[in-house]
Design a protein around this motif. Structure first.
Motif: not given
Length: 108
Positions: A7-10, A13-15, A19-26, A50-57
């Protein structure tokens, strides 16, 4: 415990994704960051995420299943093993796609 770690890893990842998406302005900085994603170390990191996301889900679905169908508790170990095995199988399949450029030798 594993559910909390994944859950922490997910969350992490979302954080990073926000941040990654916010860089589209630059655009220049965005392109530089995305070139980093081609690095084999970061690709392996993505496989781990991916493992963290799949396992957590899947484990979350197991918990919901136990909440709604208490009779499953008698088979909790089997369901947990199913979650673990399915998580590994799905991670191998998804990890193959993520690592495919390295497998083909297009990116070294």
């Amino acid at each position: 415990m594993t559910h909390r770690i994944t859950g922490f890893l997910v969350f992490f990842f979302l954080l990073l994704h926000i941040i990654d998406v916010s860089l589209i302005a630059r655009p220049r900085l965005y392109d530089e960051v995305h070139q980093l994603y081609g690095n084999v170390v970061l690709r392996l990191f993505e496989v781990g995420l991916l493992f963290g996301l799949v396992y957590h889900s899947l484990n979350g679905l197991r918990i919901v299943l136990i909440d709604f169908f208490p009779g499953v508790i008698r088979r909790e170990k089997e369901v947990l093993w199913g979650v673990a095995i399915l998580s590994v199988v799905l991670t191998i399949l998804g990890g193959t796609v993520i690592m495919w450029p390295f497998i083909e030798g297009r990116i070294l």
